[in-house]
Design an enzyme around this catalytic site. Structure first.
Site, PDB file in Angstrom:
ATOM      1  N   HIS A  68      36.670  47.638 -19.400  1.00 55.73           N
ATOM      2  CA  HIS A  68      37.404  46.916 -20.448  1.00 55.73           C
ATOM      3  C   HIS A  68      38.942  47.742 -20.501  1.00 55.73           C
ATOM      4  O   HIS A  68      39.315  48.262 -21.433  1.00 55.73           O
ATOM      5  CB  HIS A  68      36.976  46.867 -21.650  1.00 55.73           C
ATOM      6  CG  HIS A  68      37.601  45.846 -22.679  1.00 55.73           C
ATOM      7  ND1 HIS A  68      36.946  45.329 -23.506  1.00 55.73           N
ATOM      8  CD2 HIS A  68      38.877  45.289 -22.690  1.00 55.73           C
ATOM      9  CE1 HIS A  68      37.566  44.405 -23.993  1.00 55.73           C
ATOM     10  NE2 HIS A  68      38.759  44.278 -23.517  1.00 55.73           N
ATOM     11  N   ILE A  69      39.633  48.048 -19.261  1.00 54.41           N
ATOM     12  CA  ILE A  69      40.817  48.996 -19.060  1.00 54.41           C
ATOM     13  C   ILE A  69      42.025  47.935 -18.652  1.00 54.41           C
ATOM     14  O   ILE A  69      43.123  48.697 -18.219  1.00 54.41           O
ATOM     15  CB  ILE A  69      40.653  50.122 -18.221  1.00 54.41           C
ATOM     16  CG1 ILE A  69      39.979  49.532 -17.108  1.00 54.41           C
ATOM     17  CG2 ILE A  69      39.629  50.980 -19.023  1.00 54.41           C
ATOM     18  CD1 ILE A  69      40.716  49.018 -16.028  1.00 54.41           C
ATOM     19  N   GLU A 113      29.593  46.212 -25.598  1.00 54.07           N
ATOM     20  CA  GLU A 113      30.299  47.435 -24.792  1.00 54.07           C
ATOM     21  C   GLU A 113      30.096  48.708 -25.611  1.00 54.07           C
ATOM     22  O   GLU A 113      29.975  48.546 -26.862  1.00 54.07           O
ATOM     23  CB  GLU A 113      31.797  47.061 -24.829  1.00 54.07           C
ATOM     24  CG  GLU A 113      32.048  45.936 -23.898  1.00 54.07           C
ATOM     25  CD  GLU A 113      33.444  45.625 -24.006  1.00 54.07           C
ATOM     26  OE1 GLU A 113      34.337  46.363 -24.646  1.00 54.07           O
ATOM     27  OE2 GLU A 113      33.895  44.803 -23.120  1.00 54.07           O
ATOM     28  N   ALA A 156      39.534  38.806 -20.650  1.00 53.77           N
ATOM     29  CA  ALA A 156      39.670  38.589 -22.043  1.00 53.77           C
ATOM     30  C   ALA A 156      38.771  39.048 -22.837  1.00 53.77           C
ATOM     31  O   ALA A 156      38.600  40.200 -23.178  1.00 53.77           O
ATOM     32  CB  ALA A 156      39.679  36.974 -22.132  1.00 53.77           C
ATOM     33  N   ARG A 157      37.478  38.250 -23.067  1.00 56.39           N
ATOM     34  CA  ARG A 157      36.423  38.681 -24.109  1.00 56.39           C
ATOM     35  C   ARG A 157      35.189  38.529 -23.297  1.00 56.39           C
ATOM     36  O   ARG A 157      34.871  37.407 -22.897  1.00 56.39           O
ATOM     37  CB  ARG A 157      36.514  38.113 -25.408  1.00 56.39           C
ATOM     38  CG  ARG A 157      37.750  38.762 -26.296  1.00 56.39           C
ATOM     39  CD  ARG A 157      37.266  40.042 -26.753  1.00 56.39           C
ATOM     40  NE  ARG A 157      38.382  40.683 -27.621  1.00 56.39           N
ATOM     41  CZ  ARG A 157      39.513  41.571 -26.900  1.00 56.39           C
ATOM     42  NH1 ARG A 157      39.637  41.545 -25.652  1.00 56.39           N
ATOM     43  NH2 ARG A 157      40.390  42.058 -27.892  1.00 56.39           N
ATOM     44  N   ASP A 180      35.857  42.462 -16.667  1.00 58.89           N
ATOM     45  CA  ASP A 180      36.528  43.850 -17.457  1.00 58.89           C
ATOM     46  C   ASP A 180      36.095  43.650 -18.909  1.00 58.89           C
ATOM     47  O   ASP A 180      36.484  44.700 -19.608  1.00 58.89           O
ATOM     48  CB  ASP A 180      38.211  43.708 -17.339  1.00 58.89           C
ATOM     49  CG  ASP A 180      38.754  44.915 -17.787  1.00 58.89           C
ATOM     50  OD1 ASP A 180      38.531  45.994 -17.604  1.00 58.89           O
ATOM     51  OD2 ASP A 180      39.652  44.746 -18.628  1.00 58.89           O
ATOM     52  N   ASP A 200      44.926  24.889 -22.197  1.00 60.36           N
ATOM     53  CA  ASP A 200      45.231  25.907 -23.449  1.00 60.36           C
ATOM     54  C   ASP A 200      45.471  24.586 -24.590  1.00 60.36           C
ATOM     55  O   ASP A 200      46.370  23.793 -24.411  1.00 60.36           O
ATOM     56  CB  ASP A 200      46.459  26.624 -23.344  1.00 60.36           C
ATOM     57  CG  ASP A 200      46.680  27.523 -24.585  1.00 60.36           C
ATOM     58  OD1 ASP A 200      46.407  27.031 -25.446  1.00 60.36           O
ATOM     59  OD2 ASP A 200      47.149  28.529 -24.021  1.00 60.36           O
TER      60      ASP A 200
END
Length: 312
Positions: free
Chosen positions: A287-288, A268, A238-239, A263, A181
């Site tokens: 994506h939930i 999408e 995440a994305r 996810d 990070d």
């Protein structure tokens, strides 16, 4: 009798790019008129609504807030995401107009971290596959071997509210936990900060928890996937744009990657015939990760408070 309608009509408008908002958030915004765009608004619908109602704020649930949407309201002062990822908002266009862009940071952290672990464990233990085989009448005890996580390495990309919660579970399970990070000056006890390339290369389980930017798009591509440990697991809550989907599909088919739990996706909703839908060792959810009753309230309230903080 006419005074009340006159007062109602003069209220400033907040556009919500969705069909609903938690009642607690609606109560916080009672001084404003809320206009709901519906479940799946496209750019043209959002532009039309912004032009018609001239909102002072937009709460973003679904759809993209493009420069055209932003320019459609001369009164717009703040764009508030009902969630943490702001990649669906043209932040540069907002900045040029002096419009604040806010995220509901941490509001869905518990939900997404829990879903990350649901996917990690499902991948390591092949839960969906074994369940399907059982329903088909098979008993695979003699042939199946699950992956034990104790002693293995959990790598995290992103150590914010979600990543830190995910890391804590890894520590509790007796895993070595490493993370990358660039914004973290230090890490909680039991977590080692490393360069991105080392985190990818050393992970038995790699879980993504960072925002999508122009610099990290397709971070996991053919070259980086090739550096991973044989039989590693990839999880992304995440994305979708963080992963080169074609490269990951190839790695899953070849067995270089043991399993993936995904996810989020580059486009999408995922369309029928997407390569992932025909691969047995990838576990998919729509994506939930942050969609729980508690997170729905938390994100709505945080988004509303972010609006009020700017509007005063």
């Amino acid at each position: 009798m006419s005074a009340l309608p006159q007062q109602q009509a003069s209220r400033e408008v907040i556009l919500v790019t969705g069909a609903d908002l938690a009642e607690q958030a609606v109560a916080l915004l009672s001084g404003y008129e809320l206009v709901f765009a519906g479940k799946a608004p496209d750019e043209e619908q959002l532009v039309a609504l912004a032009r018609q109602h001239q909102p002072v704020a937009i709460i973003v649930r679904y759809g993209r807030i493009t420069a055209r949407v932003i320019e459609a309201s001369a009164r717009l002062r703040v764009i508030s995401k009902h969630g943490t990822g702001i990649d669906t908002i043209d932040s540069e266009a907002a900045k040029q107009r002096g419009i604040a862009v806010k995220a509901a940071t941490g509001a869905n952290a518990a939900a997404v971290a829990e879903h990350s672990w649901a996917l990690i464990l499902a991948c390591a233990k092949a839960v969906p596959q074994l369940d399907r085989r059982m329903h088909e009448g098979h008993w695979d005890k003699a042939t199946h071997k699950s992956l034990e996580l104790r002693g293995r390495t959990l790598g995290l990309v992103g150590l914010g509210a979600i990543g830190a919660r995910t890391a804590a579970v890894g520590v509790a399970l007796g895993m070595r936990v490493i993370a990358h990070d660039p914004f973290a000056a230090s890490a909680p006890s039991g977590i080692e900060l490393l360069p991105l390339a080392e985190v990818i290369a050393q992970s038995d389980v790699l879980s993504l928890h960072c925002p999508l930017t122009k610099d990290n798009a397709n971070m996991l591509g053919a070259a980086t996937l090739a550096t991973m440990r044989p039989g590693a697991i990839v999880v992304n809550t995440a994305r979708g744009g963080l992963i080169d989907e074609a490269a990951l599909a190839d790695a899953l088919r070849s067995g270089a990657v043991r399993a993936a739990g995904l996810d989020s996706f580059q486009s999408e909703p995922v369309q029928p015939g997407h390569p992932f839908t025909g691969i047995d060792n990838v576990i998919l959810s729509p994506h939930i990760g942050g969609v729980t009753s508690d997170a729905y309230v938390g994100m709505g309230v945080a988004a509303a408070r972010n609006v009020l903080a700017v509007l005063g």
